[in-house]
Write an enzyme that holds these catalytic residues in place. Sequence first.
Site: not given
Length: 307
Positions: A166, A168
């Site tokens: 992920d 982010e």
Amino acid sequence: MLHLMWRRVRTAALALSAIAALTFGAAAPTGAAATPAPAPKKQGPASVAYVEVNDHSMLNVGKYTLANGGGNAFDVAVIFAANINYNTDTKTAYLHFNENVQRVLDNVATEVRPLQRKGIKVILSVLGNHQGAGFANFPSQPAAMAFAKQLSDAVAKYGLDGIDFDDEYAKYGTNGTSRPNSSSFVHLVTALRANMPNKIISLYNIGPSASRLSHGGVDISSKFDYAWNPYYGTWQVPGIALPKTKLSPAAVQIGRTSQRTAASLARRTVRDGYGVYLTYNLDGTDRSADVSAFTRELYGSDAVYTP
């Protein structure tokens, strides 16, 4: 006669030992994943549940079964989330577990193995942590390989079923780190797949890494088992060259995405032939109404919640 009596005593002792092993379970090697019991079969896409372990228990994933047939409502549970952190002294990225993730991992016997015994795969999500380190800015292939080893070592140590990426909150450039480059994620995923050829690698389709899947003639798309849409309540096909059976264009946040939308996205998943349905933030509340909204469309059955 004495020899015959000894054989009978020894046979009885062995039988009692076997019964005890069946009753209490034999000791498994440290980090060994539980051997799943055959789960009742179901037809339809795989359902994925992210769990925010800062607030909720992984065991919630195993509390939902299908009213018709008794199969698991969810097939994959994601521990959300470990972090990729940055050591400013050594100028290297490292895998970090906050206290809640560490608690889950330290207690895999009670937090993870019960899910695996039901046939639910449990994977670890890895997320940026505002420190400049990310999957897309390793400065060299050896640096990417070193982080891949940390990931695969964690999977082996705790008996998990894979890793979810992920990309982010990395804040690329912070702490003097570099901006994203084209080779970093390719080196990382290539090394990780080599380290764990039979484990799950999934892509939360967001951030610089998601758009940097090829370099130097190497395309890592086929090294992923799954990729999914990161925007809850929407339909968006991940931009990665994987078959539909490995993609989730649908994404819902349980308790926030309306049941009507969840049902509509599930219906479209089946109609368009996609093989995965993504959910986020399963909590400890009885969410059977929310879960049933999509299981009816995916599997033709309501979901039953068992505390």
